[in-house]
Scaffold this active site. Structure first.
Site: not given
Ligand code: AMP
Length: 315
Positions: A42, A47-48
């Site tokens: 969340g 990026g997400h």
């Molecule tokens: P998280 O919510 O931080 O667990 O991230 C969920 C997904 O989003 C994971 O696969 C992360 O690697 C990806 N993610 C997080 N930050 C970025 C970003 N800046 N660019 C691309 N993917 C991202």
């Protein structure tokens, strides 16, 4: 590549327990459509969203999970204060007009045996990807990848995706999940999305929310240091570890000292810089044909930021 037929204006289905999700999933199963899954914690950012857009290129059904996974937090880490912004997240997901379902499970259901943060007190079933979880991020965060591999196994079992989408931002995580999919014979294809960055190059992260404006200015130091190494590799054809990493260490040291001199009330501290083999994740002395993962973690105040650049390799 298949494009999804438009489901654009249909409402996103929200599921808060496994039973209701599975009922829905079973129906999808009989429709012969590819299910793409993006697991998240969340506090969604671009990026997400880029991973979701990528999923929409491959799959007809898109499932997102939002679950702040206690098993990947050490007792000393930020589980309680990790940003939770559900209503904003749902707005962002609905504006994409391609998300079919959001899975929002409860901790008690994902961890029926309970999930104390002290690993010694934990009971139940956990998944560990041996040989790849103890180095790099795993040095500072010893139980982290066990928590990640465990929750991904549970989520993959529940969601039953055909394709999963992870971000290069968490490079070691990508390698570990790819190995886990192979080792546990999940019938899943994994895709890795590029790192989405702010205008100045800072990798987007939910934890960037913790940064004050002063901290935000120096948060870019890690990325800049990785760029120094990239320049040395690409422009000067330097391949050995010391000559590649020295400029990066020097830049971080200089900014750390400048920051101390300014007495802004927070410090910068390098956790690690790593130049690793993209398959084994072992540290290397020289970049060879296989390429390398250059990665690092930097504390800005108490916020731990991570970033990486790939040299001639894919995750
Ligand atoms: P998280 O919510 O931080 O667990 O991230 C969920 C997904 O989003 C994971 O696969 C992360 O690697 C990806 N993610 C997080 N930050 C970025 C970003 N800046 N660019 C691309 N993917 C991202």
């Amino acid at each position: 590549m298949m494009n999804k037929m438009t489901l654009s204006d249909t409402q996103i289905q929200i599921f808060e327990n496994i039973f209701s999700f599975r009922n829905w999933r079973r129906k999808i199963g009989s429709e012969n459509k590819l299910v793409g899954f993006v697991p998240t914690m969340g506090c969604l950012h671009e990026g997400h969203l880029s991973l979701i857009k990528q999923a929409n290129q491959y799959c007809q059904i898109i499932v997102i999970s939002i679950f702040v996974n206690p098993a990947q937090f050490a007792p000393s880490e930020d589980l309680d204060k990790y940003p939770r912004t559900l209503s904003d997240d749902l707005d962002k997901l609905s504006s994409l007009k391609c998300v079919d379902a959001v899975f929002l499970p409860k901790v008690e259901e994902i961890y029926p045996a309970g999930i104390p943060l002290e690993i010694e007190e934990q009971q139940g079933t956990f998944v560990e990807v041996k040989g790849k979880s103890h180095q790099m991020e795993g040095k500072t965060r010893p139980g982290f990848f066990r928590g990640v591999a465990t929750v991904c196994t549970k989520l993959f079992n529940i969601v039953q995706p055909d394709n999963v989408f992870f971000g290069q931002k968490d490079a070691q995580q990508c390698v570990i999940i790819r190995n886990m999919i192979r080792d546990l014979h999940f019938p899943i294809e994994m895709h890795v999305g590029d790192i989405v960055r702010e205008k100045d190059g800072l990798a987007m992260s939910s934890r960037n929310k913790y940064l004050t404006p002063e901290m935000r200015k120096v948060a870019i130091t890690l990325h800049q240091s990785l760029i120094e190494t990239k320049k040395a590799f690409e422009n000067n054809n330097i391949k050995d570890r010391k000559n590649l990493l020295d400029p990066a260490f020097e830049l971080i040291e200089r900014v750390t000292k400048e920051n101390e001199a300014q007495k802004l009330g927070f410090s910068i501290k390098l956790d690690y810089l790593s130049l690793a083999d993209p398959d084994t994740l072992e540290e290397i002395d020289k970049i060879k044909e296989k390429g390398a993962i250059l990665s690092g973690a930097l504390y800005v105040g108490s916020t731990r930021l991570i970033d990486n650049i790939l040299f001639n390799c894919k995750l």
